[in-house]
Design an enzyme around this catalytic site. Sequence first.
Site, PDB file in Angstrom:
ATOM      1  N   GLY A 163      29.798   6.069  16.496  1.00 25.83           N
ATOM      2  CA  GLY A 163      28.548   5.318  16.462  1.00 25.83           C
ATOM      3  C   GLY A 163      28.056   4.975  15.068  1.00 25.83           C
ATOM      4  O   GLY A 163      26.896   4.661  14.881  1.00 25.83           O
ATOM      5  N   GLY A 164      28.976   5.042  14.095  1.00 26.40           N
ATOM      6  CA  GLY A 164      28.636   4.566  12.761  1.00 26.40           C
ATOM      7  C   GLY A 164      27.944   5.583  11.873  1.00 26.40           C
ATOM      8  O   GLY A 164      27.752   5.330  10.691  1.00 26.40           O
ATOM      9  N   GLU A 199      39.721   5.839   5.062  1.00 23.52           N
ATOM     10  CA  GLU A 199      40.605   4.837   5.660  1.00 23.52           C
ATOM     11  C   GLU A 199      40.550   3.577   4.834  1.00 23.52           C
ATOM     12  O   GLU A 199      39.517   3.279   4.207  1.00 23.52           O
ATOM     13  CB  GLU A 199      40.149   4.482   7.090  1.00 23.52           C
ATOM     14  N   GLU A 274      40.850   2.963  21.144  1.00 21.66           N
ATOM     15  CA  GLU A 274      40.172   1.926  20.360  1.00 21.66           C
ATOM     16  C   GLU A 274      41.000   1.535  19.151  1.00 21.66           C
ATOM     17  O   GLU A 274      41.415   2.406  18.375  1.00 21.66           O
ATOM     18  CB  GLU A 274      38.827   2.452  19.834  1.00 21.66           C
ATOM     19  N   GLU A 286      40.215   5.569  17.336  1.00 16.66           N
ATOM     20  CA  GLU A 286      39.822   6.748  18.095  1.00 16.66           C
ATOM     21  C   GLU A 286      40.055   6.551  19.584  1.00 16.66           C
ATOM     22  O   GLU A 286      40.295   5.432  20.042  1.00 16.66           O
ATOM     23  CB  GLU A 286      38.355   7.125  17.830  1.00 16.66           C
ATOM     24  N   ASN A 288      38.423   7.328  23.440  1.00 16.56           N
ATOM     25  CA  ASN A 288      37.278   7.753  24.229  1.00 16.56           C
ATOM     26  C   ASN A 288      37.776   8.370  25.525  1.00 16.56           C
ATOM     27  O   ASN A 288      38.593   7.779  26.223  1.00 16.56           O
ATOM     28  CB  ASN A 288      36.363   6.569  24.521  1.00 16.56           C
ATOM     29  N   ARG A 290      36.117   9.111  28.220  1.00 16.95           N
ATOM     30  CA  ARG A 290      35.162   8.903  29.314  1.00 16.95           C
ATOM     31  C   ARG A 290      35.378   7.532  29.952  1.00 16.95           C
ATOM     32  O   ARG A 290      36.119   6.710  29.433  1.00 16.95           O
ATOM     33  CB  ARG A 290      33.748   8.931  28.748  1.00 16.95           C
ATOM     34  N   VAL A 293      31.102   1.946  29.304  1.00 15.10           N
ATOM     35  CA  VAL A 293      30.113   0.970  29.765  1.00 15.10           C
ATOM     36  C   VAL A 293      30.810  -0.306  30.243  1.00 15.10           C
ATOM     37  O   VAL A 293      30.492  -0.851  31.301  1.00 15.10           O
ATOM     38  CB  VAL A 293      29.127   0.614  28.626  1.00 15.10           C
ATOM     39  N   ARG A 336      25.636  -7.174  27.901  1.00 13.69           N
ATOM     40  CA  ARG A 336      24.745  -6.018  28.092  1.00 13.69           C
ATOM     41  C   ARG A 336      23.306  -6.483  27.981  1.00 13.69           C
ATOM     42  O   ARG A 336      22.894  -7.023  26.943  1.00 13.69           O
ATOM     43  CB  ARG A 336      25.011  -4.947  27.034  1.00 13.69           C
TER      44      ARG A 336
HETATM   45  C1  MV4 Z   1      36.344   0.514  10.552  1.00 16.94           C
HETATM   46  C2  MV4 Z   1      36.116  -0.806  10.125  1.00 16.94           C
HETATM   47  C3  MV4 Z   1      36.989  -1.362   9.250  1.00 16.94           C
HETATM   48  N1  MV4 Z   1      38.035  -0.657   8.761  1.00 16.94           N
HETATM   49  N2  MV4 Z   1      37.404   1.177  10.036  1.00 16.94           N
HETATM   50  C4  MV4 Z   1      34.149   2.574  13.222  1.00 16.94           C
HETATM   51  C5  MV4 Z   1      33.140   3.000  14.221  1.00 16.94           C
HETATM   52  C6  MV4 Z   1      32.690   1.727  14.783  1.00 16.94           C
HETATM   53  N3  MV4 Z   1      31.450   1.837  15.441  1.00 16.94           N
HETATM   54  C7  MV4 Z   1      32.656   0.840  13.558  1.00 16.94           C
HETATM   55  N4  MV4 Z   1      33.763   1.228  12.822  1.00 16.94           N
HETATM   56  C8  MV4 Z   1      34.469   0.517  11.924  1.00 16.94           C
HETATM   57  N5  MV4 Z   1      35.548   1.142  11.408  1.00 16.94           N
HETATM   58  C9  MV4 Z   1      38.203   0.603   9.163  1.00 16.94           C
HETATM   59  N6  MV4 Z   1      39.242   1.294   8.681  1.00 16.94           N
HETATM   60  C10 MV4 Z   1      34.999  -1.450  10.644  1.00 16.94           C
HETATM   61  C11 MV4 Z   1      34.161  -0.791  11.495  1.00 16.94           C
HETATM   62  C12 MV4 Z   1      32.969  -1.502  11.884  1.00 16.94           C
HETATM   63  C13 MV4 Z   1      31.878  -1.547  10.996  1.00 16.94           C
HETATM   64  C14 MV4 Z   1      31.861  -0.872   9.797  1.00 16.94           C
HETATM   65  C15 MV4 Z   1      30.776  -0.925   8.932  1.00 16.94           C
HETATM   66  C16 MV4 Z   1      29.647  -1.670   9.289  1.00 16.94           C
HETATM   67  C17 MV4 Z   1      29.628  -2.350  10.490  1.00 16.94           C
HETATM   68  C18 MV4 Z   1      30.749  -2.293  11.372  1.00 16.94           C
HETATM   69  C19 MV4 Z   1      30.717  -2.973  12.567  1.00 16.94           C
HETATM   70  C20 MV4 Z   1      31.789  -2.910  13.420  1.00 16.94           C
HETATM   71  C21 MV4 Z   1      32.915  -2.162  13.065  1.00 16.94           C
END
Ligand code: MV4
Length: 442
Positions: A163-164, A199, A274, A286, A288, A290, A293, A336
Amino acid sequence: MFKKILIANRGEIALRVLRACQELGIKTVAIHSEADESAMHVRMADESICVGPASAQSSYLNIPAIITAATLTNVDGIHPGYGFLSENQRFAEIIEEHNIKFIGPHSKHIKIMGNKIDAKKIMDDNGVPTVPGLNEVSNKSEIEKFIKNVELPIIVKAASGGGGKGMRVVLNHEDIENAINSAKTEAKKSFNDDKVYLEKFLTTPKHIEIQILADGYGNVITLGERDCSIQRKHQKLIEESPSEILTNEKRKEISDLCKKAVSSLGYEGVGTLEFLYENNKFYFMEMNTRLQVEHPVTEMVTGIDLVKQQILAAAGEKLSISQNNITLKGHSIECRINAEHSETFIPSPGKITQYHQPGGLGVRVDSAVYQGYIVPPHYDSMIGKLITYADNRSECIKRMKRALEEYVIMGINTNIQMHQKIIMTEEFQSGKYDINFMSTFN
Ligand code: MV4
């Protein structure tokens, strides 16, 4: 087969599970908070039981109260839905200790996938392509070597994250140490685990996920992908299946790799892998463990009831579907519907004074709200999902446009207008949008 299942959730997903149970001839027990006494999932279940005050922490996350409810009502299974306790390893264990079946994977698989470093290692070991990364961040020269190898930007992520939270994008060399430290602090606070990893940061990927379904006899099938790139602040807004940009070869290639990995893990139930997808390449992020949605878009294009299959697998039945029976037919999109202000995205709870939901061929609404219902302020702002299905993507978008126009929700603010705007953009229409779509949309 189960005789009676307790549904440890609320809202539309509680109804979704209830409906599957009704078709399978399984009795249902709803749990609810004091704020949800008149909720639809309570009315539709065979029995209901209050598990605590309004706050999620004291009700839908209250493990002792939920176990007590399960024992009192004599259920033989508990379905966690999504969110809340659905990926809580301890919850799954406690349920098993009470000789009740947790309708989900074995707790050890929840645990493995809960640690994103372990999840990536396992997938990597099993031939699934992962995002290039560095799992040990204490050694400066190792970090330098890693960056030399993959080049900036990189991203710092929390091992227990999701969830960031606990995420930092690093664009410049001088920011690395600060990013790692502040990610650690945030991770410790949010997940009580300050482990972080690095990463390579992909700048324009799509978020594409693969749905899998496995029984307890080593049979695993994949049910295609969902493109979930339209998201804002790590909340998905629109999902679709299939993804417009995948070829059949690419789809089969990644699906076969997922199937092999999941099968060698001995994973049971439904699961989602994912990926980031950039320059025609998949990178695992990753898994999930479960039901998600956005599962309905997969149901629409495969014709398979994922929730029924999930329950049957948990009951110890052999998969009745083989991979040869799976074909992706037509196209499906999910919007959604959130109770929130259209400009500020601030939650907008309150009374729904007028309600009319769209219908007709190829239109599905998964929602637990009704006219006169008061959307409580204590939970997630998603009040429903509008799903359309058609022979092809362009017809599916037209159907979504029509259905959104037909949807009437008065008394609270919703994001229906936002969806209307998004689906009419050239970017969405082309299907070539990536995860940055919402950052430039207004
Ligand atoms: C990333 C990425 C780009 N490169 N990982 C991981 C959790 C998910 N909710 C968002 N994630 C991301 N992982 C790598 N190696 C881009 C995202 C990402 C994102 C990252 C920062 C700010 C906004 C984002 C929005 C969607 C996806």
